[in-house]
Motif scaffolding. Structure first.
Motif, short mmCIF file in Angstrom:
data_model
loop_
_atom_site.label_atom_id
_atom_site.label_comp_id
_atom_site.label_asym_id
_atom_site.label_seq_id
_atom_site.Cartn_x
_atom_site.Cartn_y
_atom_site.Cartn_z
N ARG A 74 2.99 -6.64 -1.56
CA ARG A 74 3.87 -6.11 -2.73
C ARG A 74 4.70 -7.28 -3.18
O ARG A 74 5.11 -7.80 -3.71
CB ARG A 74 3.95 -4.64 -3.31
CG ARG A 74 4.25 -4.94 -4.53
CD ARG A 74 3.90 -3.11 -4.96
NE ARG A 74 4.39 -2.95 -6.80
CZ ARG A 74 4.54 -2.18 -6.85
NH1 ARG A 74 4.91 -0.63 -6.43
NH2 ARG A 74 5.26 -2.23 -8.55
N LEU B 201 -0.89 -5.25 -1.32
CA LEU B 201 -1.45 -4.22 -0.66
C LEU B 201 -0.14 -3.08 -1.48
O LEU B 201 1.29 -4.12 -1.90
CB LEU B 201 -0.26 -4.19 0.60
CG LEU B 201 -0.89 -5.43 2.04
CD1 LEU B 201 -0.50 -5.70 3.09
CD2 LEU B 201 -2.91 -4.17 1.92
N THR B 202 -0.65 -2.22 -2.18
CA THR B 202 0.45 -1.27 -2.55
C THR B 202 0.13 0.25 -2.42
O THR B 202 -1.30 0.43 -2.68
CB THR B 202 0.83 -2.21 -4.10
OG1 THR B 202 1.40 -0.54 -5.30
CG2 THR B 202 -0.98 -1.72 -4.74
N HIS B 203 0.82 1.16 -2.74
CA HIS B 203 0.24 2.57 -3.12
C HIS B 203 -0.42 3.05 -4.46
O HIS B 203 -0.44 3.66 -4.30
CB HIS B 203 1.18 3.35 -2.75
CG HIS B 203 1.82 2.57 -0.73
ND1 HIS B 203 0.82 3.52 0.05
CD2 HIS B 203 2.91 2.46 -0.09
CE1 HIS B 203 0.79 2.63 1.59
NE2 HIS B 203 2.48 2.82 1.32
N HIS B 204 0.11 1.97 -5.21
CA HIS B 204 0.43 1.93 -6.53
C HIS B 204 -1.02 1.22 -7.20
O HIS B 204 -0.11 0.47 -7.46
CB HIS B 204 1.20 1.83 -7.49
CG HIS B 204 2.84 2.35 -6.70
ND1 HIS B 204 2.24 4.03 -6.85
CD2 HIS B 204 3.89 2.79 -6.08
CE1 HIS B 204 3.63 4.87 -6.36
NE2 HIS B 204 4.26 3.24 -5.42
N PRO B 205 -2.11 1.59 -7.22
CA PRO B 205 -3.47 0.69 -7.43
C PRO B 205 -3.47 0.22 -8.92
O PRO B 205 -2.38 0.80 -9.82
CB PRO B 205 -4.46 1.10 -7.24
CG PRO B 205 -4.00 2.22 -6.15
CD PRO B 205 -2.40 2.84 -6.42
N ASP C 116 -4.39 -0.29 -1.30
CA ASP C 116 -4.17 0.97 -1.07
C ASP C 116 -4.92 0.98 0.43
O ASP C 116 -5.71 1.49 0.03
CB ASP C 116 -3.64 1.72 -1.63
CG ASP C 116 -3.18 2.74 -0.89
OD1 ASP C 116 -2.12 3.09 0.49
OD2 ASP C 116 -2.50 3.70 -1.49
N ASP D 25 -4.77 0.89 5.35
CA ASP D 25 -3.90 0.57 6.44
C ASP D 25 -4.95 -1.00 6.44
O ASP D 25 -5.77 -1.69 5.84
CB ASP D 25 -4.63 1.04 7.44
CG ASP D 25 -5.78 1.28 7.93
OD1 ASP D 25 -6.53 1.10 8.85
OD2 ASP D 25 -6.76 1.49 6.73
#
Lengths: 215, 215
Positions: free
Chosen positions: B78, B110-114, B129, B131
């Motif tokens: 990100r 790559l992000t935890h917040h699509p 999001d 692995d």
């Protein structure tokens, strides 16, 4: 965008020869051993004739995989195409490369003895008689905006250098091979420094890559 | 044919950092100067952002023009995509690259917040999001048989190295740049020698190309 004329992956002996003497059907490089001249390329992952998996992905692999990059046509001398001299006796001869030549573009073979074009897989061979500038104009048109590879041998490269038609040149010098005689590219790469930039890049494989581009 | 996972043209400082500290909209590489980190690439004829004609066609140009070779997708962290952290506040942010990003393939951020995918020219950004192995499976499918570029930054490359998912890696070490702090790729390239071959190739430009491929 300008269409470059490029020499790529051309191997010469430490003493400046692209091939030895005494070319024949059995010995395309004359007394030179192509296995020694091209060992650096044959060891790479991208070598097109590779039959086993693996191969190196270091510096030399960049050169082998760049071979086809943006290339739309090749020009080669008759002696790169085959060992015959004079008028064609044998139209069955279709080059050294079998049914799947590694060019994948139109190829223009310089010869004073034209013969009909033919196609093997995605490579079409044309036989043309003309000065370097005339043949280059044909190859440029066939390349449809892409670059033109000047495939060699050494005599053909020298003709195009003499006509000042070469934009970039990659020569892999193989110091371990000394031929003593043959088809000479140069006495020294310094001969070209008046017209070209030169970077000399030793490879861990032992060859010394020489990279020229126009000043 | 196996689809490779490749790191290409990733520049690090002499002391092993891919970026400095304090990333912001104005400073994508934090206190590092991207002009110094990528001067070697910017000087080449194939640099995609080149606005003037010319540029070198020596060793460094092989690396810049290899960037797109057989690549079908990119994965990036990100922080390579933008300076924001946490939930997206600003969907107007579409990356640093303007309307013509240099990727020309699907890109997986790559992000935890699509957030929703979007397309700029021929590059489509997806926000995922998961692995490394899960995201790689998505990128491989999108690449349609071609290779996957792992675009960085250093943290993302380390995650994929830790998961043993990297096949080849080209890192350009810039000895003239010392950052002291930032996002670290390595303390020493020797950390990777248990799993990778390494060729170290100094360039006339001053950078030192490090070429890794799996043992």
């Amino acid at each position: 965008m300008h269409q470059l004329v490029k020499v790529q992956n051309f191997a010469v002996s430490g003493d400046g020869f692209g091939a030895g003497e005494g070319q024949s059907r059995e010995r395309p490089f004359g007394h030179a051993d192509p296995g020694s001249m091209f060992a650096w390329a044959g060891a790479t992952a991208s070598w097109p004739n590779r039959t086993d998996p693996g191969g190196s992905r270091g510096l030399d692999d960049y050169f082998t995989r760049d071979f086809a990059h943006n290339i739309g046509a090749e020009i080669m001398g008759r002696n790169k195409f085959g060992p015959q001299r004079g008028p064609w006796q044998d139209h069955d001869w279709r080059g050294w490369w079998g049914g799947e030549p590694p060019f994948h573009t139109p190829v223009f073979v310089l010869t004073h003895h034209p013969r009909p074009s033919f196609t093997l897989s995605d490579t079409t061979f044309h036989f043309v008689d003309g000065d370097p500038a005339t043949v280059l104009a044909q190859a440029r048109e066939a390349a449809q905006g892409r670059d033109v590879r000047l495939g060699g041998g050494a005599t053909t490269i020298r003709e195009f250098l003499d006509a000042d038609l070469v934009d970039t040149m990659h020569v892999a010098v193989v110091p371990a091979v000394q031929l003593g005689a043959g088809v000479r590219l140069w006495v020294s790469p310094d001969e070209l420094l008046d017209r070209f930039h030169l970077e000399v890049v030793p490879s861990p494989s032992g060859v010394i890559h020489h990279l020229f581009w126009r000043r």
